[in-house]
Design a protein around this motif. Structure first.
Motif, PDB file in Angstrom:
ATOM      1  N   ARG A  20      67.967  19.069  30.664  1.00 28.27           N
ATOM      2  CA  ARG A  20      68.297  18.471  29.373  1.00 28.27           C
ATOM      3  C   ARG A  20      69.556  17.634  29.533  1.00 28.27           C
ATOM      4  O   ARG A  20      70.294  17.784  30.510  1.00 28.27           O
ATOM      5  N   PRO A  21      69.822  16.773  28.560  1.00 30.94           N
ATOM      6  CA  PRO A  21      71.041  15.957  28.651  1.00 30.94           C
ATOM      7  C   PRO A  21      72.293  16.834  28.640  1.00 30.94           C
ATOM      8  O   PRO A  21      72.302  17.919  28.049  1.00 30.94           O
ATOM      9  N   THR A  22      73.337  16.349  29.280  1.00 32.85           N
ATOM     10  CA  THR A  22      74.616  17.050  29.280  1.00 32.85           C
ATOM     11  C   THR A  22      75.155  17.105  27.860  1.00 32.85           C
ATOM     12  O   THR A  22      75.050  16.143  27.106  1.00 32.85           O
ATOM     13  N   SER A  23      75.710  18.230  27.486  1.00 39.05           N
ATOM     14  CA  SER A  23      76.290  18.373  26.158  1.00 39.05           C
ATOM     15  C   SER A  23      77.509  19.275  26.222  1.00 39.05           C
ATOM     16  O   SER A  23      77.758  19.923  27.243  1.00 39.05           O
ATOM     17  N   ALA A  24      78.237  19.329  25.143  1.00 38.98           N
ATOM     18  CA  ALA A  24      79.420  20.188  25.067  1.00 38.98           C
ATOM     19  C   ALA A  24      79.604  20.622  23.618  1.00 38.98           C
ATOM     20  O   ALA A  24      79.152  19.949  22.694  1.00 38.98           O
ATOM     21  N   HIS A  25      80.259  21.750  23.445  1.00 38.56           N
ATOM     22  CA  HIS A  25      80.615  22.207  22.104  1.00 38.56           C
ATOM     23  C   HIS A  25      81.891  23.037  22.181  1.00 38.56           C
ATOM     24  O   HIS A  25      82.299  23.463  23.247  1.00 38.56           O
ATOM     25  N   GLN A  63      76.438  19.889  13.959  1.00 39.15           N
ATOM     26  CA  GLN A  63      76.902  20.025  15.338  1.00 39.15           C
ATOM     27  C   GLN A  63      77.200  21.487  15.657  1.00 39.15           C
ATOM     28  O   GLN A  63      77.868  22.169  14.880  1.00 39.15           O
TER      29      GLN A  63
END
Length: 73
Positions: A20-25, A63
């Motif tokens: 999956r695409p790179t993400s951050a939280h 988000q």
């Protein structure tokens, strides 16, 4: 050399073994996850998923972020 006090912000990178695409939280450390979640819900957040030591929330814009049982700095 060690810092005098805990850092207020830390970065954690995890390899999830998912395509999956790179993400951050953001993960927010709190001493009482349930009480913090109730407060955030009053501000428009919603619960998404419960883990053993964390709660995934979504802010009013959708988000994701986590409330964790880590010791706040």
């Amino acid at each position: 050399m060690k810092p005098d006090s805990p850092l207020p912000v830390g970065l954690l990178q995890q390899r999830l073994d998912e395509d999956r695409p790179t993400s951050a939280h953001v993960d927010l450390a709190c001493t009482d996850i349930e009480a913090t979640a109730v407060w955030h819900e009053k501000l428009g957040a919603r619960r998404l998923e419960r883990g053993r030591h964390w709660l995934v929330m979504a802010d009013p814009a959708g988000q994701p972020y986590c409330l964790t049982g880590r010791q706040p700095a």
